[in-house]
Each structure stands twice: as structure tokens, then as C-alpha cells.
Design a protein around this motif. Structure first.
Motif, PDB file in Angstrom:
ATOM      1  N   ALA A 201      17.048 -24.949 -23.325  1.00 65.41           N
ATOM      2  CA  ALA A 201      18.440 -24.499 -23.411  1.00 65.41           C
ATOM      3  C   ALA A 201      19.336 -25.626 -23.895  1.00 65.41           C
ATOM      4  O   ALA A 201      20.244 -25.419 -24.701  1.00 65.41           O
ATOM      5  N   ASN A 202      19.095 -26.847 -23.403  1.00 64.55           N
ATOM      6  CA  ASN A 202      19.876 -27.988 -23.853  1.00 64.55           C
ATOM      7  C   ASN A 202      19.557 -28.325 -25.303  1.00 64.55           C
ATOM      8  O   ASN A 202      20.435 -28.702 -26.083  1.00 64.55           O
ATOM      9  N   TYR A 203      18.305 -28.190 -25.673  1.00 63.84           N
ATOM     10  CA  TYR A 203      17.871 -28.356 -27.061  1.00 63.84           C
ATOM     11  C   TYR A 203      18.632 -27.383 -27.956  1.00 63.84           C
ATOM     12  O   TYR A 203      19.164 -27.756 -29.018  1.00 63.84           O
ATOM     13  N   LEU A 204      18.696 -26.129 -27.541  1.00 66.53           N
ATOM     14  CA  LEU A 204      19.369 -25.095 -28.312  1.00 66.53           C
ATOM     15  C   LEU A 204      20.852 -25.402 -28.473  1.00 66.53           C
ATOM     16  O   LEU A 204      21.412 -25.325 -29.575  1.00 66.53           O
ATOM     17  N   SER A 205      21.518 -25.770 -27.378  1.00 64.41           N
ATOM     18  CA  SER A 205      22.949 -26.051 -27.435  1.00 64.41           C
ATOM     19  C   SER A 205      23.254 -27.234 -28.332  1.00 64.41           C
ATOM     20  O   SER A 205      24.216 -27.214 -29.112  1.00 64.41           O
ATOM     21  N   LEU A 206      22.452 -28.278 -28.236  1.00 61.50           N
ATOM     22  CA  LEU A 206      22.677 -29.458 -29.061  1.00 61.50           C
ATOM     23  C   LEU A 206      22.401 -29.141 -30.530  1.00 61.50           C
ATOM     24  O   LEU A 206      23.114 -29.610 -31.423  1.00 61.50           O
ATOM     25  N   ALA A 207      21.391 -28.329 -30.800  1.00 65.90           N
ATOM     26  CA  ALA A 207      21.086 -27.949 -32.175  1.00 65.90           C
ATOM     27  C   ALA A 207      22.231 -27.152 -32.800  1.00 65.90           C
ATOM     28  O   ALA A 207      22.605 -27.376 -33.959  1.00 65.90           O
ATOM     29  N   VAL A 208      22.802 -26.226 -32.047  1.00 68.96           N
ATOM     30  CA  VAL A 208      23.946 -25.448 -32.544  1.00 68.96           C
ATOM     31  C   VAL A 208      25.140 -26.369 -32.793  1.00 68.96           C
ATOM     32  O   VAL A 208      25.859 -26.228 -33.793  1.00 68.96           O
ATOM     33  N   ALA A 209      25.362 -27.331 -31.890  1.00 73.08           N
ATOM     34  CA  ALA A 209      26.452 -28.284 -32.081  1.00 73.08           C
ATOM     35  C   ALA A 209      26.246 -29.103 -33.347  1.00 73.08           C
ATOM     36  O   ALA A 209      27.200 -29.365 -34.097  1.00 73.08           O
ATOM     37  N   LEU A 210      25.023 -29.492 -33.617  1.00 69.07           N
ATOM     38  CA  LEU A 210      24.721 -30.235 -34.842  1.00 69.07           C
ATOM     39  C   LEU A 210      25.003 -29.372 -36.069  1.00 69.07           C
ATOM     40  O   LEU A 210      25.543 -29.864 -37.077  1.00 69.07           O
ATOM     41  N   ALA A 211      24.644 -28.107 -36.001  1.00 66.57           N
ATOM     42  CA  ALA A 211      24.915 -27.204 -37.121  1.00 66.57           C
ATOM     43  C   ALA A 211      26.408 -27.120 -37.403  1.00 66.57           C
ATOM     44  O   ALA A 211      26.835 -27.070 -38.562  1.00 66.57           O
ATOM     45  N   GLN A 212      27.209 -27.098 -36.332  1.00 69.81           N
ATOM     46  CA  GLN A 212      28.657 -27.053 -36.509  1.00 69.81           C
ATOM     47  C   GLN A 212      29.193 -28.316 -37.174  1.00 69.81           C
ATOM     48  O   GLN A 212      30.259 -28.306 -37.775  1.00 69.81           O
ATOM     49  N   GLN A 213      28.454 -29.395 -37.076  1.00 70.61           N
ATOM     50  CA  GLN A 213      28.840 -30.653 -37.726  1.00 70.61           C
ATOM     51  C   GLN A 213      28.294 -30.734 -39.152  1.00 70.61           C
ATOM     52  O   GLN A 213      28.453 -31.761 -39.812  1.00 70.61           O
ATOM     53  N   GLY A 214      27.663 -29.672 -39.624  1.00 72.72           N
ATOM     54  CA  GLY A 214      27.162 -29.644 -40.984  1.00 72.72           C
ATOM     55  C   GLY A 214      25.780 -30.226 -41.173  1.00 72.72           C
ATOM     56  O   GLY A 214      25.350 -30.456 -42.308  1.00 72.72           O
ATOM     57  N   VAL A 215      25.058 -30.457 -40.085  1.00 71.51           N
ATOM     58  CA  VAL A 215      23.713 -31.023 -40.164  1.00 71.51           C
ATOM     59  C   VAL A 215      22.703 -29.923 -40.482  1.00 71.51           C
ATOM     60  O   VAL A 215      22.787 -28.816 -39.948  1.00 71.51           O
ATOM     61  N   ASP A 216      21.756 -30.218 -41.349  1.00 72.52           N
ATOM     62  CA  ASP A 216      20.665 -29.295 -41.643  1.00 72.52           C
ATOM     63  C   ASP A 216      19.744 -29.235 -40.431  1.00 72.52           C
ATOM     64  O   ASP A 216      19.046 -30.197 -40.114  1.00 72.52           O
ATOM     65  N   ILE A 217      19.737 -28.094 -39.739  1.00 71.64           N
ATOM     66  CA  ILE A 217      18.951 -27.980 -38.507  1.00 71.64           C
ATOM     67  C   ILE A 217      17.644 -27.232 -38.729  1.00 71.64           C
ATOM     68  O   ILE A 217      17.011 -26.790 -37.765  1.00 71.64           O
ATOM     69  N   GLY A 218      17.233 -27.113 -39.986  1.00 73.84           N
ATOM     70  CA  GLY A 218      15.971 -26.447 -40.280  1.00 73.84           C
ATOM     71  C   GLY A 218      14.806 -26.968 -39.456  1.00 73.84           C
ATOM     72  O   GLY A 218      14.023 -26.172 -38.904  1.00 73.84           O
ATOM     73  N   PRO A 219      14.667 -28.298 -39.299  1.00 74.41           N
ATOM     74  CA  PRO A 219      13.547 -28.820 -38.511  1.00 74.41           C
ATOM     75  C   PRO A 219      13.600 -28.440 -37.033  1.00 74.41           C
ATOM     76  O   PRO A 219      12.610 -28.576 -36.321  1.00 74.41           O
ATOM     77  N   LEU A 220      14.766 -27.980 -36.555  1.00 72.86           N
ATOM     78  CA  LEU A 220      14.911 -27.651 -35.135  1.00 72.86           C
ATOM     79  C   LEU A 220      14.684 -26.169 -34.845  1.00 72.86           C
ATOM     80  O   LEU A 220      14.485 -25.790 -33.689  1.00 72.86           O
ATOM     81  N   ALA A 221      14.754 -25.325 -35.859  1.00 75.85           N
ATOM     82  CA  ALA A 221      14.662 -23.887 -35.637  1.00 75.85           C
ATOM     83  C   ALA A 221      13.233 -23.422 -35.388  1.00 75.85           C
ATOM     84  O   ALA A 221      12.968 -22.637 -34.467  1.00 75.85           O
ATOM     85  N   ALA A 222      12.306 -23.892 -36.201  1.00 74.91           N
ATOM     86  CA  ALA A 222      10.919 -23.428 -36.092  1.00 74.91           C
ATOM     87  C   ALA A 222      10.294 -23.671 -34.720  1.00 74.91           C
ATOM     88  O   ALA A 222       9.564 -22.803 -34.220  1.00 74.91           O
ATOM     89  N   PRO A 223      10.527 -24.829 -34.061  1.00 73.63           N
ATOM     90  CA  PRO A 223       9.920 -25.015 -32.740  1.00 73.63           C
ATOM     91  C   PRO A 223      10.307 -23.947 -31.729  1.00 73.63           C
ATOM     92  O   PRO A 223       9.482 -23.566 -30.887  1.00 73.63           O
ATOM     93  N   LEU A 224      11.537 -23.433 -31.798  1.00 71.34           N
ATOM     94  CA  LEU A 224      11.927 -22.367 -30.882  1.00 71.34           C
ATOM     95  C   LEU A 224      11.238 -21.059 -31.254  1.00 71.34           C
ATOM     96  O   LEU A 224      10.807 -20.303 -30.387  1.00 71.34           O
ATOM     97  N   LEU A 225      11.140 -20.791 -32.546  1.00 71.92           N
ATOM     98  CA  LEU A 225      10.456 -19.581 -32.991  1.00 71.92           C
ATOM     99  C   LEU A 225       8.993 -19.587 -32.564  1.00 71.92           C
ATOM    100  O   LEU A 225       8.421 -18.550 -32.237  1.00 71.92           O
TER     101      LEU A 225
END
Length: 416
Positions: free
Chosen positions: A165-189
Motif C-alpha cells: 500500500a505504501n509502495y502504491l501511494s509513493l508510486a502515484v505520488a511520483l507519477a504526479q511529479q511527472g516521473v515515468d512509473i512504468g517500472p513500478l506498475a508491473a510488480p503490482l500486476l
């Protein structure tokens, strides 16, 4: 279970499961759930009592003569443990050690930030420290280089040791900062039997829904390109989840790919098959719903452009337009039914979800050239991990599918 429908047909279903066995056996995770742990501060499964000092604003810290060598020595003594291998008394003791370490970091001021950055750059095996240090740096330094370091560090997270859950929240926050979060999405999937609990929002998410927050935060073309290879994953649950999310992208390439994919009949879950089929099959619109739109195209576009797309903007709107609406309802002594009707028929303030008249007007008046605006608005709706953001994203998806059906877009890929 969360579902929404268009014209009576189910378009998407994202299940919210109950945390059961997946949350057991990890003492840090169980304690974090009991204490309503949040991502702010340390980003790991460390309970909130461990993380309180990490949320202190660096500007208020009084620099102390703490050297980076001293911090490195402290880090080597504090970290390097496995949370799941500690008993209750050891967890309590370790929590105090972690607390003391981050207080020491704060006391070093900007030098402490630089030292943590260097330690994180060098760390390759201690995923627990990587998660905590990455969260600390996200709060302390939003430079592009540091944000990429944060992303690459949490990408190595072990969900058996760190709270997803903390991973997810931080990843979404990074996306809001314009960071490419592609490497973070697949592990949750790819997270099997996922139960991701966000207690401060009252959410319990499966892997599809959690991954939706990440793939949905990307540009649809980028998300589409990232999801297509997952259709060939060896695990059936990954292929099914990827197809489910790919259908939701509503891009030409996603329609083309799914129209050629032969894996739909192999998906075991009926809700996924139904959702994908609903997207891939043309549905005749009910013309009566769109015959007399309450809002013009110009009003729809202007309203969408004015919607809040950050927590700060939402708070500002709540304090102004929201307060005005509440006062109007109180002054008129409106019943709950009248308030619900006013919301459904009125101009959206916080978002378009539950505003039936506005959503119908959008489907009735928008044109193919407006589709990109809808894509952008939908993506920006996911500015945090919350039920409200999810509802808003799905509401825009509902409008987009309605518009695709009204204009009969992508007809070469959809069955009629």
C-alpha cells in the motif's frame, strides 16, 4: 465489489477484497494495519509509531555535528534485518532503533539528506532500507535526479517485507511529479493473490485495482505499450489482469491488440471476461438519454478544465464552491434525496462522478477531437490513492466508452 455500467451493460469491475491470510504472518504488516500506518514518513511496513519523526519538515531541524560516517555506522547497525523473522519484543526494540536513526538523520539537516542519498545509491540488497530511505528523500528533495533514484529504489521492493500500500501511494505520488512509473506498475500486476489495504482510505484492493492506479496514471499510449507484452506472461492471472487493464486504456492500439488476442476465452474470471467483452462490443446508445443535454459542449469542456487535480486544489474548491453548495442546501433545508438530486443534475464541483446529467451531456455533445482532453482529465483524476480518485477515473472511463459507442469509433476492431 466495485462495478459501473453504461446503458445497462457492465463496462468494468474492479474488486475490493477483504484482507485475510495475505495480511497474516507478517508482524510488521499486522502492526501497521492496527496502527493505521500511512505512507508519509517511512514507506515500508514499519508502523506509524516508527515513522513519526520522518515526517518532520527538514527546514525546522537544527543541524547538529552528525557526520555521514556516523550515519553510515548507525545504518549498518539498525538495518539489515528481516521483519518477518522478528518476534513482538524484537519488533518493539527495532522500532525504537529506527526512530533514533531517523532522528539522527534529521539532526544533520541538509548533510543528512545528502548522506541518505549516497547510502541509497550504494544500497543493492537491503530492500527495507531502500524503501525507508526512498520515502525520506521523496519528502526532502524533489529534484528530477532524486525522484528517479526514489523510483529505482522502491522498484526493488519485496512485498513480503514492505507494505504494498505504501509502495502504491509513493508510486502515484511520483507519477504526479511527472516521473515515468512504468517500472513500478508491473510488480503490482504480477503480485499473486494480492490484498492491498489502504486503511486511512478504507480501501482493500486486488492486483487489478492497485495496478489501475499506476497504469491509469500513465499516458494511455505508454500504458498500452507496457501492458501488451504482459498478455504473453507465463502466469494466467497476469495475462488476465493485463487484458482487463488493456481494455480500459481505450486506445487504437489496445483495441487492435485485443481484437487479435485469442486469450479471452481462457480467462477464468467471469467479471474480467464480461468487462473486456463490453468494451470490445458496440452497444447501441439510448438516444433518449442524449436528446436534450443539460450542458452544452462549451460548458462541459470548461467544467472539466476547472476540476481540481491535486489535494491542494481539492481543498481550495471545498473551501469555496463546496462551502457555497453546502450553505445553499442548509438554507433551503434540503432533504438527503434533494441533495442527491442537486448533485446528479447540477454542475460538478469536485468531480464528474455521480453527476448523471453532466456525464450524459458529455457523451451527447463531445466530438472525436475532445477525446484527448478526456484522456488527460481521467489520468489527472488519480492524484492520490483514494476511493474518490478511483470513482472519478471510472466515471471518465464511462463517459469515454459512451462517446465511443455514440460515435461508433474504432469500429474496425469492435464487434457489432
Amino acid at each position: 465489489m466495485r462495478r459501473f455500467s453504461i446503458g445497462g451493460a457492465v463496462a468494468f469491475s474492479f474488486f475490493l477484497f477483504v484482507c485475510s491470510n495475505a495480511c497474516r504472518g507478517n508482524p510488521f504488516r499486522e502492526e501497521a494495519l492496527r496502527e493505521n500506518a500511512s505512507w508519509e514518513g517511512t514507506a515500508s511496513a514499519v508502523p506509524s509509531s516508527f515513522a513519526k519523526t520522518s515526517a518532520v519538515t527538514l527546514a525546522t531541524s537544527q543541524p547538529q555535528p552528525t557526520t555521514c560516517d556516523a550515519l553510515r555506522t548507525a545504518k549498518s547497525k539498525v538495518y539489515g534485518f528481516r521483519p518477518t523473522q522478528l518476534n513482538e519484543s524484537q519488533i518493539d526494540a527495532k522500532g525504537k532503533e529506527i526512530d533514533a536513526f531517523w532522528k539522527q538523520v534529521h539532526s544533520a539537516g541538509s548533510d543528512g539528506v545528502s548522506c541518505v542519498r549516497s547510502m541509497l545509491q550504494a544500497e543493492t540488497t537491503d530492500h527495507f532500507f531502500q524503501f525507508d530511505a526512498a520515502s525520506f528523500l521523496y519528502q526532502a528533495d524533489r529534484s528530477p535526479e532524486t525522484l528517479l533514484l526514489v523510483r529505482d529504489s522502491i522498484a526493488q521492493a519485496d512485498f513480503q517485507e514492505s507494505d504494498p500500500a505504501n509502495y502504491l501511494s509513493l508510486a502515484v505520488a511520483l507519477a504526479q511529479q511527472g516521473v515515468d512509473i512504468g517500472p513500478l506498475a508491473a510488480p503490482l500486476l504480477r503480485y499473486p493473490n494480492a490484498v492491498i489495504r489502504v486503511p486511512e482510505q478504507g480501501l482493500e484492493l486486488d492486483s487489478d485495482t492497485a495496478a489501475l492506479f499506476l497504469y491509469g496514471s500513465m499516458r494511455p499510449s505508454v500504458a498500452t505499450s507496457a501492458l501488451i507484452p504482459e498478455l504473453q506472461a507465463p502466469e494466467s492471472f497476469v495475462r488476465a489482469g493485463a487484458a482487463h487493464l488493456l481494455a480500459e486504456q481505450l486506445t487504437e492500439e489496445s483495441f487492435r491488440t485485443l481484437s487479435r488476442w485469442d486469450g479471452l476465452r481462457k480467462i477464468e474470471e467471469e467479471f474480467r471476461r464480461n468487462d473486456i467483452t463490453a468494451v470490445m462490443k458496440y452497444q447501441q446508445p439510448n438516444e433518449a438519454d442524449f436528446a436534450h443535454p443539460r450542458f452544452s459542449r462549451e460548458q462541459v469542456l470548461q467544467t472539466i478544465a476547472s476540476l481540481p487535480r491535486s489535494s491542494a486544489e481539492l481543498a481550495d474548491v471545498m473551501g469555496k464552491k463546496g462551502a457555497e453548495f453546502d450553505k445553499r442546501m442548509r438554507d433551503s433545508k434540503a432533504t438527503q434525496e434533494q441533495i442527491s438530486t442537486a448533485i446528479a443534475e447540477g454542475e460538478p464541483i469536485y468531480g464528474i462522478a455521480k453527476h448523471a446529467a453532466f456525464m450524459n451531456s458529455a457523451v451527447a455533445t463531445l466530438q472525436p477531437g475532445d477525446f484527448e482532453l478526456l484522456r488527460t482529465a481521467r489520468r489527472k483524476a488519480l492524484f492520490n490513492v483514494s476511493d474518490q480518485s478511483l470513482e472519478e477515473y471510472l466515471a471518465f472511463t464511462q463517459v469515454m466508452i459512451g462517446l465511443i459507442n455514440r460515435l461508433d469509433l474504432y469500429k474496425e476492431f469492435r464487434s457489432h
